[in-house]
Design a protein around this motif. Structure first.
Motif, PDB file in Angstrom:
ATOM      1  N   TYR A   3      54.523  39.699  35.495  1.00  8.24           N
ATOM      2  CA  TYR A   3      53.631  39.926  36.635  1.00  8.24           C
ATOM      3  C   TYR A   3      52.417  40.757  36.219  1.00  8.24           C
ATOM      4  O   TYR A   3      52.560  41.843  35.672  1.00  8.24           O
ATOM      5  CB  TYR A   3      54.393  40.604  37.779  1.00  8.24           C
ATOM      6  CG  TYR A   3      55.518  39.742  38.283  1.00  8.24           C
ATOM      7  CD1 TYR A   3      55.252  38.667  39.124  1.00  8.24           C
ATOM      8  CD2 TYR A   3      56.826  39.951  37.861  1.00  8.24           C
ATOM      9  CE1 TYR A   3      56.270  37.833  39.561  1.00  8.24           C
ATOM     10  CE2 TYR A   3      57.857  39.124  38.292  1.00  8.24           C
ATOM     11  CZ  TYR A   3      57.568  38.069  39.148  1.00  8.24           C
ATOM     12  OH  TYR A   3      58.575  37.236  39.560  1.00  8.24           O
ATOM     13  N   TYR A   4      51.253  40.191  36.455  1.00 13.45           N
ATOM     14  CA  TYR A   4      49.996  40.910  36.232  1.00 13.45           C
ATOM     15  C   TYR A   4      49.970  42.093  37.187  1.00 13.45           C
ATOM     16  O   TYR A   4      50.260  41.949  38.387  1.00 13.45           O
ATOM     17  CB  TYR A   4      48.831  39.960  36.508  1.00 13.45           C
ATOM     18  CG  TYR A   4      47.471  40.493  36.156  1.00 13.45           C
ATOM     19  CD1 TYR A   4      47.008  40.465  34.841  1.00 13.45           C
ATOM     20  CD2 TYR A   4      46.619  41.002  37.137  1.00 13.45           C
ATOM     21  CE1 TYR A   4      45.742  40.935  34.512  1.00 13.45           C
ATOM     22  CE2 TYR A   4      45.354  41.469  36.820  1.00 13.45           C
ATOM     23  CZ  TYR A   4      44.925  41.433  35.506  1.00 13.45           C
ATOM     24  OH  TYR A   4      43.674  41.895  35.183  1.00 13.45           O
ATOM     25  N   HIS A  15      51.709  36.672  39.772  1.00 11.91           N
ATOM     26  CA  HIS A  15      52.315  35.964  38.643  1.00 11.91           C
ATOM     27  C   HIS A  15      51.329  35.879  37.488  1.00 11.91           C
ATOM     28  O   HIS A  15      50.200  35.406  37.642  1.00 11.91           O
ATOM     29  CB  HIS A  15      52.740  34.555  39.065  1.00 11.91           C
ATOM     30  CG  HIS A  15      54.045  34.527  39.792  1.00 11.91           C
ATOM     31  ND1 HIS A  15      55.263  34.548  39.149  1.00 11.91           N
ATOM     32  CD2 HIS A  15      54.325  34.486  41.115  1.00 11.91           C
ATOM     33  CE1 HIS A  15      56.241  34.526  40.044  1.00 11.91           C
ATOM     34  NE2 HIS A  15      55.704  34.486  41.249  1.00 11.91           N
ATOM     35  N   ALA A  16      51.757  36.353  36.315  1.00 10.94           N
ATOM     36  CA  ALA A  16      50.901  36.294  35.128  1.00 10.94           C
ATOM     37  C   ALA A  16      50.849  34.865  34.593  1.00 10.94           C
ATOM     38  O   ALA A  16      51.812  34.109  34.700  1.00 10.94           O
ATOM     39  CB  ALA A  16      51.429  37.234  34.059  1.00 10.94           C
ATOM     40  N   ARG A  17      49.708  34.498  34.027  1.00  8.94           N
ATOM     41  CA  ARG A  17      49.546  33.197  33.392  1.00  8.94           C
ATOM     42  C   ARG A  17      49.867  33.329  31.906  1.00  8.94           C
ATOM     43  O   ARG A  17      49.233  34.105  31.204  1.00  8.94           O
ATOM     44  CB  ARG A  17      48.113  32.686  33.544  1.00  8.94           C
ATOM     45  CG  ARG A  17      47.751  32.301  34.963  1.00  8.94           C
ATOM     46  CD  ARG A  17      46.315  31.795  35.013  1.00  8.94           C
ATOM     47  NE  ARG A  17      45.935  31.424  36.369  1.00  8.94           N
ATOM     48  CZ  ARG A  17      44.707  31.073  36.738  1.00  8.94           C
ATOM     49  NH1 ARG A  17      43.728  31.052  35.813  1.00  8.94           N
ATOM     50  NH2 ARG A  17      44.437  30.736  37.989  1.00  8.94           N
ATOM     51  N   HIS A  18      50.868  32.592  31.457  1.00  9.20           N
ATOM     52  CA  HIS A  18      51.271  32.653  30.060  1.00  9.20           C
ATOM     53  C   HIS A  18      51.084  31.299  29.391  1.00  9.20           C
ATOM     54  O   HIS A  18      51.431  30.258  29.979  1.00  9.20           O
ATOM     55  CB  HIS A  18      52.732  33.065  29.933  1.00  9.20           C
ATOM     56  CG  HIS A  18      52.994  34.478  30.359  1.00  9.20           C
ATOM     57  ND1 HIS A  18      52.527  35.553  29.653  1.00  9.20           N
ATOM     58  CD2 HIS A  18      53.681  34.985  31.418  1.00  9.20           C
ATOM     59  CE1 HIS A  18      52.908  36.674  30.255  1.00  9.20           C
ATOM     60  NE2 HIS A  18      53.608  36.349  31.328  1.00  9.20           N
ATOM     61  N   THR A  75      55.757  41.965  32.059  1.00  6.21           N
ATOM     62  CA  THR A  75      55.382  40.788  31.270  1.00  6.21           C
ATOM     63  C   THR A  75      55.223  39.572  32.168  1.00  6.21           C
ATOM     64  O   THR A  75      54.363  38.721  31.935  1.00  6.21           O
ATOM     65  CB  THR A  75      56.437  40.521  30.187  1.00  6.21           C
ATOM     66  OG1 THR A  75      56.458  41.627  29.282  1.00  6.21           O
ATOM     67  CG2 THR A  75      56.116  39.266  29.395  1.00  6.21           C
ATOM     68  N   MET A 133      43.842  35.808  34.302  1.00  5.47           N
ATOM     69  CA  MET A 133      45.131  36.242  33.767  1.00  5.47           C
ATOM     70  C   MET A 133      46.299  36.090  34.748  1.00  5.47           C
ATOM     71  O   MET A 133      47.436  36.384  34.393  1.00  5.47           O
ATOM     72  CB  MET A 133      45.053  37.707  33.327  1.00  5.47           C
ATOM     73  CG  MET A 133      44.125  37.949  32.154  1.00  5.47           C
ATOM     74  SD  MET A 133      44.736  37.130  30.662  1.00  5.47           S
ATOM     75  CE  MET A 133      43.604  37.811  29.439  1.00  5.47           C
ATOM     76  N   TYR A 134      46.029  35.649  35.972  1.00  4.39           N
ATOM     77  CA  TYR A 134      47.121  35.565  36.938  1.00  4.39           C
ATOM     78  C   TYR A 134      46.877  34.437  37.923  1.00  4.39           C
ATOM     79  O   TYR A 134      45.779  33.881  38.022  1.00  4.39           O
ATOM     80  CB  TYR A 134      47.276  36.890  37.693  1.00  4.39           C
ATOM     81  CG  TYR A 134      46.090  37.243  38.582  1.00  4.39           C
ATOM     82  CD1 TYR A 134      46.046  36.833  39.919  1.00  4.39           C
ATOM     83  CD2 TYR A 134      45.018  37.980  38.097  1.00  4.39           C
ATOM     84  CE1 TYR A 134      44.966  37.155  40.724  1.00  4.39           C
ATOM     85  CE2 TYR A 134      43.941  38.312  38.897  1.00  4.39           C
ATOM     86  CZ  TYR A 134      43.920  37.889  40.205  1.00  4.39           C
ATOM     87  OH  TYR A 134      42.845  38.196  40.994  1.00  4.39           O
ATOM     88  N   SER A 183      51.774  39.950  27.253  1.00  4.11           N
ATOM     89  CA  SER A 183      52.183  38.603  26.871  1.00  4.11           C
ATOM     90  C   SER A 183      53.691  38.511  26.696  1.00  4.11           C
ATOM     91  O   SER A 183      54.386  39.501  26.510  1.00  4.11           O
ATOM     92  CB  SER A 183      51.499  38.192  25.568  1.00  4.11           C
ATOM     93  OG  SER A 183      52.027  38.943  24.497  1.00  4.11           O
ATOM     94  N   TYR A 205      47.691  43.012  31.517  1.00  5.82           N
ATOM     95  CA  TYR A 205      48.327  41.734  31.203  1.00  5.82           C
ATOM     96  C   TYR A 205      49.145  41.941  29.939  1.00  5.82           C
ATOM     97  O   TYR A 205      48.622  42.413  28.923  1.00  5.82           O
ATOM     98  CB  TYR A 205      47.275  40.646  30.966  1.00  5.82           C
ATOM     99  CG  TYR A 205      47.849  39.369  30.369  1.00  5.82           C
ATOM    100  CD1 TYR A 205      48.430  38.413  31.188  1.00  5.82           C
ATOM    101  CD2 TYR A 205      47.808  39.151  28.991  1.00  5.82           C
ATOM    102  CE1 TYR A 205      48.967  37.255  30.642  1.00  5.82           C
ATOM    103  CE2 TYR A 205      48.333  37.989  28.440  1.00  5.82           C
ATOM    104  CZ  TYR A 205      48.913  37.046  29.274  1.00  5.82           C
ATOM    105  OH  TYR A 205      49.449  35.910  28.738  1.00  5.82           O
TER     106      TYR A 205
END
Length: 405
Positions: free
Chosen positions: A384-385, A399-402, A382, A245-246, A224, A222
């Motif tokens: 995409y997990y 999709h990464a969670r930001h 950044t 995280m995603y 940021s 992950y």
């Protein structure tokens, strides 16, 4: 059932997952630019300059000095930003390393290193480690700024609470150029396949699998975004996946060549129109490269579509006021669309009292049996997990969670 459980416990002991916090810092390139040193540095460190001047200083037959041979073909340390902590030896000696899926070796500076860069970084003292075994072989790794050289050894390596025994690694005794002086990290820990290793022996994750100290033959990243509240700044999870995280679903892509983490890419579209890699190509998922790389002719065409202007140091500037009008760039992988907006693919850097905006795409020509390769570096990762599955030789993207500011 009890007998089966006992058998499993006896053959896979000490299994676990470990979280490695990653720190994000300004890239070496950005630091050199701020100090007004970037242009002169690049003039003095053209990829072929070092070999012409100093190749005769190295022992004959040094593998990475051979024509067309470089074990770190795509590792872009000048733009590397994410690093974490490991320890080597008994008692443990701490080092910060880039966790790099684009290489397969582990190296840290040696206490015997003669370079200025080593004086400013933590150095491994073999004579203080009770578990160190001298190897006797030398190694060389060819970077764009010159040739890193060292000697090999074996010792205990610790990552978080995981301990890897008899790990082969390199002690650098010579590090070229001022870029390593500026680097915030001490060394590199490669996470690619063993066939990519310059230093003979098993890479770190291979030894973790062989010694059965991870829950699953998987690691995941992950990374940021550039936000003041990002916590963590980045994270490597060895032995599993962090679902916090995603956002699902995960798109799984088979590895097409076991060296780099290489996958098939169907096309690259600009504003919905297929513009590049239209007949299919291959891409490398690489945490050791900050930008997105591709064949020179295609990247130059892409820069034109973005209205990016070349600079005298090989970068491409974009007017920061135009970001909202720039097109989306979409990568088609496994039938799924991975779309980046200008906010994702433009690097904004403070320079004096103003901001400069740089294209997150760079020209890198890597020829493989499958044809020219693209590189999906941190600009892509950044958003995409990324999950690297050695058990099934595949890569997962989601999709990464930001957090938002």
């Amino acid at each position: 059932m009890l007998r089966l459980l006992l058998l499993l416990l006896s053959t896979w002991t000490g299994s676990a997952m470990v979280r490695v916090p990653l720190r994000r810092v300004p890239s070496i390139r950005a630091q050199l630019r701020t100090q007004g040193l970037l242009e002169n540095f690049l003039k003095d460190h053209r990829p072929d300059m070092f070999n012409r001047r100093y190749a005769q200083c190295f022992p004959p037959g040094t593998p990475s000095l051979r024509l067309r041979r470089s074990s770190e073909k795509i590792y872009n340390f000048m733009d590397a930003q994410y690093y974490g902590e490991i320890s080597v030896g008994t008692p443990p000696q701490n080092f910060s390393v880039i966790f790099d899926t684009g290489s397969a070796d582990l190296w840290v500076p040696s206490s015997y290193c003669v370079s200025q860069a080593c004086a400013l970084h933590r150095r491994f003292k073999a004579f203080e480690s009770t578990t160190f075994h001298h190897d006797g072989r030398i190694f060389g790794i060819h970077y764009g700024s010159g040739h890193l050289m060292g000697v090999m050894g074996r010792d205990t390596v610790q990552i978080g609470e995981m301990t890897i025994l008899n790990q082969e690694f390199g002690e650098s005794v010579y590090e070229p150029g001022s870029a390593f002086v500026t680097a915030k990290f001490d060394g590199v820990l490669g996470l690619a396949y063993q066939s990519l290793a310059e230093i003979m022996g098993n890479p770190v994750f291979d030894n973790m699998l062989a010694q059965k100290i991870v829950d699953q033959p998987v690691f995941s990243f992950y990374l940021s975004r550039r936000t003041r509240t990002s916590n963590p700044e980045g994270e490597l999870l060895l032995g599993g996946i962090d679902e916090a995280m995603y956002n699902r679903p995960i798109n799984w892509l088979p590895v097409t060549a076991k060296g780099y983490w290489q996958i098939k890419m169907e096309s690259v579209a600009v504003q919905g129109v297929s513009s590049f890699c239209s007949r299919g190509c291959h891409a490398i998922v690489d945490t050791g490269t900050s930008l997105i790389g591709g064949p020179t002719n295609e990247i130059l065409s892409l820069q034109q579509l973005l209205g990016a202007t070349p600079t005298n140091v090989g970068e491409f500037l974009i007017d920061c006021a135009r970001l909202s009008s720039l097109p989306q760039v979409t990568f088609i992988l496994g039938g799924k669309e991975y779309t980046l907006t200008a906010e994702h693919y433009v690097r904004r850097e403070a320079y004096g009292n103003k901001d400069l905006c740089f294209s997150g795409f760079e020209a890198i020509d890597i020829i493989s049996p499958e044809g020219p390769l693209w590189i999906l570096g941190d600009v892509f990762l950044t958003e995409y997990y990324s999950i690297f599955d050695r058990g099934l030789d595949r890569i997962g993207l989601a999709h990464a969670r930001h957090p938002t500011e």
